[in-house]
Design a protein around this motif. Structure first.
Motif, PDB file in Angstrom:
ATOM      1  N   VAL A 132       0.835  -1.194   0.000  1.00  0.00           N
ATOM      2  CA  VAL A 132       0.000   0.000   0.000  1.00  0.00           C
ATOM      3  C   VAL A 132       0.872   1.246   0.000  1.00  0.00           C
ATOM      4  O   VAL A 132       0.633   2.204  -0.735  1.00  0.00           O
ATOM      5  CB  VAL A 132      -0.938   0.001   1.216  1.00  0.00           C
ATOM      6  CG1 VAL A 132      -1.688   1.304   1.313  1.00  0.00           C
ATOM      7  CG2 VAL A 132      -1.902  -1.158   1.101  1.00  0.00           C
ATOM      8  N   MET A 180       3.811   1.572  -1.217  1.00  0.00           N
ATOM      9  CA  MET A 180       4.387   1.786  -2.539  1.00  0.00           C
ATOM     10  C   MET A 180       3.354   2.397  -3.484  1.00  0.00           C
ATOM     11  O   MET A 180       3.657   3.330  -4.234  1.00  0.00           O
ATOM     12  CB  MET A 180       4.894   0.467  -3.092  1.00  0.00           C
ATOM     13  CG  MET A 180       5.312   0.578  -4.532  1.00  0.00           C
ATOM     14  SD  MET A 180       6.507  -0.642  -4.976  1.00  0.00           S
ATOM     15  CE  MET A 180       7.941  -0.058  -4.141  1.00  0.00           C
ATOM     16  N   GLY A 181       2.120   1.886  -3.420  1.00  0.00           N
ATOM     17  CA  GLY A 181       1.060   2.465  -4.240  1.00  0.00           C
ATOM     18  C   GLY A 181       0.900   3.942  -3.955  1.00  0.00           C
ATOM     19  O   GLY A 181       0.820   4.766  -4.870  1.00  0.00           O
ATOM     20  N   PHE A 186       3.792   5.920  -5.515  1.00  0.00           N
ATOM     21  CA  PHE A 186       3.647   6.122  -6.961  1.00  0.00           C
ATOM     22  C   PHE A 186       2.586   7.183  -7.233  1.00  0.00           C
ATOM     23  O   PHE A 186       2.756   8.041  -8.092  1.00  0.00           O
ATOM     24  CB  PHE A 186       3.295   4.820  -7.673  1.00  0.00           C
ATOM     25  CG  PHE A 186       4.475   3.929  -7.928  1.00  0.00           C
ATOM     26  CD1 PHE A 186       5.584   4.412  -8.613  1.00  0.00           C
ATOM     27  CD2 PHE A 186       4.485   2.613  -7.507  1.00  0.00           C
ATOM     28  CE1 PHE A 186       6.674   3.598  -8.859  1.00  0.00           C
ATOM     29  CE2 PHE A 186       5.580   1.786  -7.743  1.00  0.00           C
ATOM     30  CZ  PHE A 186       6.666   2.284  -8.416  1.00  0.00           C
ATOM     31  N   GLY A 187       1.495   7.133  -6.472  1.00  0.00           N
ATOM     32  CA  GLY A 187       0.440   8.133  -6.646  1.00  0.00           C
ATOM     33  C   GLY A 187       0.974   9.526  -6.353  1.00  0.00           C
ATOM     34  O   GLY A 187       0.693  10.485  -7.078  1.00  0.00           O
ATOM     35  N   PHE A 220       3.936  10.517  -6.668  1.00  0.00           N
ATOM     36  CA  PHE A 220       4.810  10.929  -7.752  1.00  0.00           C
ATOM     37  C   PHE A 220       3.982  11.556  -8.881  1.00  0.00           C
ATOM     38  O   PHE A 220       4.359  12.589  -9.444  1.00  0.00           O
ATOM     39  CB  PHE A 220       5.596   9.725  -8.270  1.00  0.00           C
ATOM     40  CG  PHE A 220       6.516  10.050  -9.398  1.00  0.00           C
ATOM     41  CD1 PHE A 220       7.627  10.850  -9.194  1.00  0.00           C
ATOM     42  CD2 PHE A 220       6.259   9.579 -10.669  1.00  0.00           C
ATOM     43  CE1 PHE A 220       8.457  11.168 -10.240  1.00  0.00           C
ATOM     44  CE2 PHE A 220       7.087   9.886 -11.716  1.00  0.00           C
ATOM     45  CZ  PHE A 220       8.189  10.687 -11.503  1.00  0.00           C
ATOM     46  N   ALA A 221       2.829  10.953  -9.156  1.00  0.00           N
ATOM     47  CA  ALA A 221       1.948  11.516 -10.183  1.00  0.00           C
ATOM     48  C   ALA A 221       1.478  12.906  -9.766  1.00  0.00           C
ATOM     49  O   ALA A 221       1.477  13.843 -10.570  1.00  0.00           O
ATOM     50  CB  ALA A 221       0.762  10.601 -10.425  1.00  0.00           C
ATOM     51  N   VAL A 222       1.113  13.053  -8.508  1.00  0.00           N
ATOM     52  CA  VAL A 222       0.675  14.366  -8.017  1.00  0.00           C
ATOM     53  C   VAL A 222       1.813  15.381  -8.181  1.00  0.00           C
ATOM     54  O   VAL A 222       1.603  16.520  -8.606  1.00  0.00           O
ATOM     55  CB  VAL A 222       0.246  14.277  -6.541  1.00  0.00           C
ATOM     56  CG1 VAL A 222      -0.029  15.659  -5.983  1.00  0.00           C
ATOM     57  CG2 VAL A 222      -0.969  13.393  -6.405  1.00  0.00           C
ATOM     58  N   MET A 262       4.168  15.380 -10.379  1.00  0.00           N
ATOM     59  CA  MET A 262       4.292  15.770 -11.788  1.00  0.00           C
ATOM     60  C   MET A 262       3.216  16.788 -12.162  1.00  0.00           C
ATOM     61  O   MET A 262       3.462  17.721 -12.938  1.00  0.00           O
ATOM     62  CB  MET A 262       4.179  14.550 -12.704  1.00  0.00           C
ATOM     63  CG  MET A 262       5.374  13.640 -12.742  1.00  0.00           C
ATOM     64  SD  MET A 262       6.935  14.458 -13.053  1.00  0.00           S
ATOM     65  CE  MET A 262       6.685  15.084 -14.707  1.00  0.00           C
ATOM     66  N   PHE A 263       2.023  16.599 -11.617  1.00  0.00           N
ATOM     67  CA  PHE A 263       0.939  17.539 -11.876  1.00  0.00           C
ATOM     68  C   PHE A 263       1.369  18.944 -11.473  1.00  0.00           C
ATOM     69  O   PHE A 263       1.237  19.909 -12.237  1.00  0.00           O
ATOM     70  CB  PHE A 263      -0.296  17.089 -11.077  1.00  0.00           C
ATOM     71  CG  PHE A 263      -1.501  17.966 -11.228  1.00  0.00           C
ATOM     72  CD1 PHE A 263      -2.394  17.747 -12.254  1.00  0.00           C
ATOM     73  CD2 PHE A 263      -1.749  18.987 -10.323  1.00  0.00           C
ATOM     74  CE1 PHE A 263      -3.516  18.544 -12.389  1.00  0.00           C
ATOM     75  CE2 PHE A 263      -2.867  19.789 -10.453  1.00  0.00           C
ATOM     76  CZ  PHE A 263      -3.750  19.569 -11.495  1.00  0.00           C
ATOM     77  N   ALA A 289       4.174  20.490 -13.584  1.00  0.00           N
ATOM     78  CA  ALA A 289       3.668  21.055 -14.841  1.00  0.00           C
ATOM     79  C   ALA A 289       3.145  22.464 -14.598  1.00  0.00           C
ATOM     80  O   ALA A 289       3.457  23.399 -15.345  1.00  0.00           O
ATOM     81  CB  ALA A 289       2.568  20.167 -15.409  1.00  0.00           C
ATOM     82  N   ILE A 290       2.364  22.630 -13.544  1.00  0.00           N
ATOM     83  CA  ILE A 290       1.784  23.951 -13.293  1.00  0.00           C
ATOM     84  C   ILE A 290       2.870  24.966 -12.940  1.00  0.00           C
ATOM     85  O   ILE A 290       2.858  26.103 -13.404  1.00  0.00           O
ATOM     86  CB  ILE A 290       0.733  23.845 -12.170  1.00  0.00           C
ATOM     87  CG1 ILE A 290      -0.469  23.065 -12.701  1.00  0.00           C
ATOM     88  CG2 ILE A 290       0.311  25.213 -11.688  1.00  0.00           C
ATOM     89  CD1 ILE A 290      -1.572  22.890 -11.717  1.00  0.00           C
ATOM     90  N   SER A 298       5.997  24.924 -13.803  1.00  0.00           N
ATOM     91  CA  SER A 298       6.813  25.336 -14.950  1.00  0.00           C
ATOM     92  C   SER A 298       6.027  26.308 -15.829  1.00  0.00           C
ATOM     93  O   SER A 298       6.608  27.263 -16.362  1.00  0.00           O
ATOM     94  CB  SER A 298       7.334  24.143 -15.746  1.00  0.00           C
ATOM     95  OG  SER A 298       6.341  23.191 -15.908  1.00  0.00           O
TER      96      SER A 298
END
Ligand code: HEM
Ligand SMILES: [Cu+2]
Lengths: 571, 257
Positions: free
Chosen positions: B61, B63-64, B67-68, B70-72, B74-75, B78-79, B81
């Motif tokens: 859990v 690790m899940g 990873f989640g 990490f996605a946040v 990146m979100f 993006a904003i 940058s």
């Protein structure tokens, strides 16, 4: 039994709705709907290009904005809902757990939720046909400023909003799915399944999932900003003082359409690798299976898979050479794009070396794997050409690009899917698809694929632009130039129709096989990877790398077999 | 990190239960999947501690969640940058003069207070997490002598929830204050970003509040200490990450405009 929320986390794998097999088939069903609709749309486009005056029964002639709507919906359906969903999520769920010796995915409920969310995204997208104004017209890349305002055209109002909502849902679903895949591979590998023993398919799924986690949230952020531009008058992507259809946009600030391109392609390029990496992995395994060989340079192939993933993050600028990118940045992106041709060529060499002088068994899955290699080479050769900024200046937005990505991504991706279907059909349904119909299907499909997409290089070189609703009746020398491509245009259209018809043997095959009562044997292909093990996952352990075949090409040792028999040389 | 004490035997007994749901499937066996693939040995006990039964689910859990996160991340990357790109963009006006319309948005000072509240909430969340893993108490709770760990964690998590809600309310006040000064989302490129960043972060924190509530319910309802640990652990890591993220975003808004 008293099921508390916590125990049901553990119980979940046993429930039918969250079982990875159900989820996998659910994903495949979503893709099947999308591929059906997407194919019809593409045929309509071809018919319209060849015979612009042709009127669609029950509808009338195809108007220019309707043509652009077809382009947008075709691209979106195919790239997102077919090539991303089916190989990664569909076959990923059906095969991955068994292939790593696990009983289930790490988070079964999350898994089911992301499947339903993907289905919802598809439904939302399909409503775009029916909203006022029709489907959006700005292509699958939705470049602003024309995607940022409803003034830009009929589909850019509600149609575009629906598109944004669908892709946002899709992004969330794909991210959740990728988290599940990654955790499953890292944490749930069975006894003895160490990293270097993972089949290359698993490495493909793993790398694609890494890219998904990285890329889809960037897309989501970009979508959110575009939504603000459309409805809250912000100016992330809308330049100051922008006139659209004669109306001055009332947005404050100096937004930059180029910024969207950066964000979009930072997602978009990894996305095309998400679509192809599982197919690359499968091709390696299937070639080795039927050539009865080890995969040539197995460890190197693992490395190139990861390297392709890594470099894939760094090349997005090659889609923007003529969009106003700084020329120095263009050179940098040209270099990184050419660098990615290295691991890609290493893959091709390994495929060829694996089957070199091996007297392979030319079964249908093997043929589709060979077709994948062929298409990957043909489509790949144009990649480094397009990656030259100076050549791309001419070729950008021509059919040359369309030819490039349809061969390397669309057709290779579809061949990967067919390979997977024929290869794993006995595992999934206990029956073998007919080899005779399968071969007919293969030869028809590869002939149709080349007949359709090879000539596009020529029309592209002659200057045929992408996403133009009509090629006839253009005044001036440009019109004369386009006129010369018309015979080829018709050839392409007939090719596309032939390609669609070439799928009939496949459907016939499915129906006949599912109705027949002949059972396949347990491991009909003499495959060595774990999903073919005779035991249940509980009693399994992995004992070696995949693809151990004896010199005579008959005996083989599955990854599950405890010890080597004397016929086989030790590792 | 304090060690987690949930002897492997519990998990094994539980697994027997789990497969025995009356529908007549395989007899209960000692299932050895998820062994993480190290080595070829059959001996389960040779594995490092963290790879055995109960800890395994926790680490999955975790690790899940990572990873989640990490996605946040990146979100928000993006904003952020886009923030820098827009801050540096301008255009030439009719007199060939270069204009950059970016006017820094004054940050309401209540954000400092909110930040402090969020840091406190993270501290109390960490107290909850640690209390779930305190050895002797976990032992007691596992045997069924007391539910001290869960009670303590419930108290800390409730405090976290209250502080989290206070933070969100504080953000609301900040938006209100800006609106009173006629600074709205669409006023200026910098205000686009102020609102986009604070709202996007608030949405993520809102998810965190939902997770806190779910964890509190889980603490009451769940019968297994291992699951209760997972609920708390996953929620708290998410909460920490949102706090840390806020520190960066706040620094960007306060000093980076
Ligand atoms: C040898 C490696 C490759 C190189 C150097 C390369 C290079 C390029 C370049 C420069 C473009 C932009 C052309 C333009 O718009 O003017 C392009 C477009 C494209 N490539 Fe590739 N490519 C490679 C491999 C691939 C692979 C493996 C895939 C997919 C599996 C792929 C899918 C696409 C797609 C979908 C587009 C078009 C996107 C669009 O504008 O709609 N490419 N490629
Ligand atoms: Cu690309």
């Amino acid at each position: 039994m008293n099921v508390s929320p916590a125990t049901s986390v553990a119980l979940a794998p046993h429930s039918r709705w969250t079982h990875h097999r159900t989820v996998g088939f659910g994903y495949l069903a979503i893709s099947a709907v999308a591929v059906g609709v997407g194919t019809v749309l593409s045929l309509l486009m071809r018919l319209h290009l060849s015979w612009p005056a042709w009127s669609l029964p029950l509808h009338g002639p195809i108007l220019p904005e309707e043509y652009l709507g077809l382009v947008t919906m075709h691209g979106t359906l195919m790239l997102f809902f077919v090539l991303t969903v089916a190989p990664q999520s569909g076959f990923g769920n059906l095969i991955l757990p068994a292939q790593i010796g696990a009983r289930h995915m790490a988070f079964p409920r999350l898994n089911a939720a992301s499947m339903w969310l993907t289905g919802l995204a598809l439904l939302v997208l399909l409503t775009a046909f029916f909203v006022p104004g029709g489907s959006p017209i700005s292509g699958w890349t939705a470049y602003p400023p024309l995607s940022a305002t409803a003034l830009a055209g009929p589909g850019q109002g509600e149609g575009m909003d629906v598109w944004l909502a669908a892709i946002a849902l899709f992004s969330v679903a794909s991210t959740l799915g990728a988290i599940n895949t990654l955790t499953t591979i890292v944490k749930l590998r069975g006894e003895g399944m160490s990293w270097p023993r993972l089949p290359l398919t698993v490495w493909g799924w793993f790398t694609a999932a890494l890219l998904s986690v990285l890329a889809f949230s960037v897309l989501l952020a970009a979508l959110a900003m575009l939504f603000c531009d459309r409805h809250l008058q912000s100016s992330f992507f809308v330049p100051g003082g922008d006139l659209v259809n004669g109306v001055l946009l009332q947005h404050r600030g100096d937004g930059s359409p180029l910024l969207w391109l950066h964000l979009f392609w930072f997602f978009g390029h990894p996305e095309v690798y998400i679509a192809i990496l599982p197919g690359m992995g499968l091709t390696s395994m299937v070639l080795a299976n039927f050539a009865h060989r080890r995969v040539f340079a197995y460890r190197l192939m693992i490395a190139t898979t990861l390297l392709i993933g890594l470099l894939g993050i760094l090349v997005w600028g090659h889609h923007m050479f003529v969009a106003g990118l700084n020329p120095f940045a263009g050179s940098a992106f040209a270099l990184s794009s050419m660098a990615i041709a290295l691991p890609a060529s290493a893959k091709v060499l390994s495929w060829l070396a694996t089957i070199w002088r091996s007297r392979p068994q030319l079964t249908t899955p093997m043929l589709f794997a060979l077709g994948f290699v062929s298409l990957f080479i043909t489509g790949g050769l144009t990649g480094p050409i397009l990656a030259q900024p100076i050549l791309d200046e001419y070729l950008h937005n021509t059919f040359f690009v369309v030819a490039h990505f349809h061969l390397i991504m669309a057709m290779a991706g579809v061949f990967g899917l067919f390979c997977a279907t024929y290869y794993w059909f006995p595992l999934l349904f206990g029956k073998m698809l007919s080899e005779r119909l399968g071969k007919l299907h293969f030869w028809g499909t590869i002939l149709g694929a080349y007949a359709t997409f090879l000539p596009m290089h020529l029309t592209g070189l002659a200057g045929e632009p992408r996403q133009y609703a009509q090629l006839t009746g253009v005044p001036g020398p440009a019109g004369q130039l386009l006129q010369t491509t018309l015979p080829l245009q018709n050839h392409i259209t007939y090719g596309a129709l032939f390609l669609a018809c070439a799928q009939l043997p496949f459907f016939l095959n499915l129906v006949l096989t599912l109705r027949s009562r002949l059972r396949a044997s347990q491991n009909p292909w003499s495959a060595t990877t774990m999903e073919w093990a005779p035991q249940a996952a509980d009693e399994l352990a992995t004992h070696r790398d995949p693809c151990h075949y004896a010199e005579d090409g008959v005996l083989f040792l599955g990854q599950w077999e405890p010890d080597a028999t004397s016929e086989l040389p030790p590792e | 990190m304090p060690p987690i004490v949930t002897p492997p035997e519990i998990e094994r007994r539980h697994k027997v239960h789990e497969s025995d749901n009356g529908s007549g499937r395989r007899p209960p066996t000692d299932k050895r999947t998820g062994g993480n693939g190290e080595g070829d040995s059959d001996n389960w006990n040779d594995r490092p501690q963290g790879r055995r039964g109960p800890r395994e689910r926790l680490s999955q859990v975790r690790m899940g969640v990572f990873f989640g996160l990490f996605a946040v991340l990146m979100f928000f990357i993006a904003i952020v940058s886009a923030f820098f790109v827009t801050r540096a963009s301008g255009h030439f006006d009719a007199y060939s003069k270069y204009v950059n319309e970016w006017l820094p948005t004054t940050i309401p000072s209540i954000l400092w207070l909110n930040t402090a509240v969020l840091i406190l909430s993270s501290a109390s969340a960490e107290m909850a997490r640690r209390s779930m893993f305190r050895e002797e108490d976990v032992m007691d709770e596992w045997i069924g002598l007391s539910r001290r760990t869960s009670q303590r964690a419930t108290a800390w998590l409730t405090l976290t929830l209250a502080l989290g809600a206070l933070f969100l309310a504080g953000q609301w006040v900040a938006w209100d204050q800006l609106a009173a000064q006629h600074v709205f989302f669409k006023s200026n490129p910098s205000s686009h970003f102020f609102y986009l960043i604070t709202v996007a972060h608030a949405v993520h924190l809102f998810v965190g509040v939902g997770a806190l509530i779910a964890a509190l319910i889980g603490l009451r309802r769940s019968h297994q200490i291992a699951s209760r640990q997972i609920f708390v652990d996953a929620t708290v890591w998410y909460w920490h990450a949102m706090g840390l993220l806020w520190l960066f975003l706040f620094a960007l808004l306060e000093f980076g405009q």
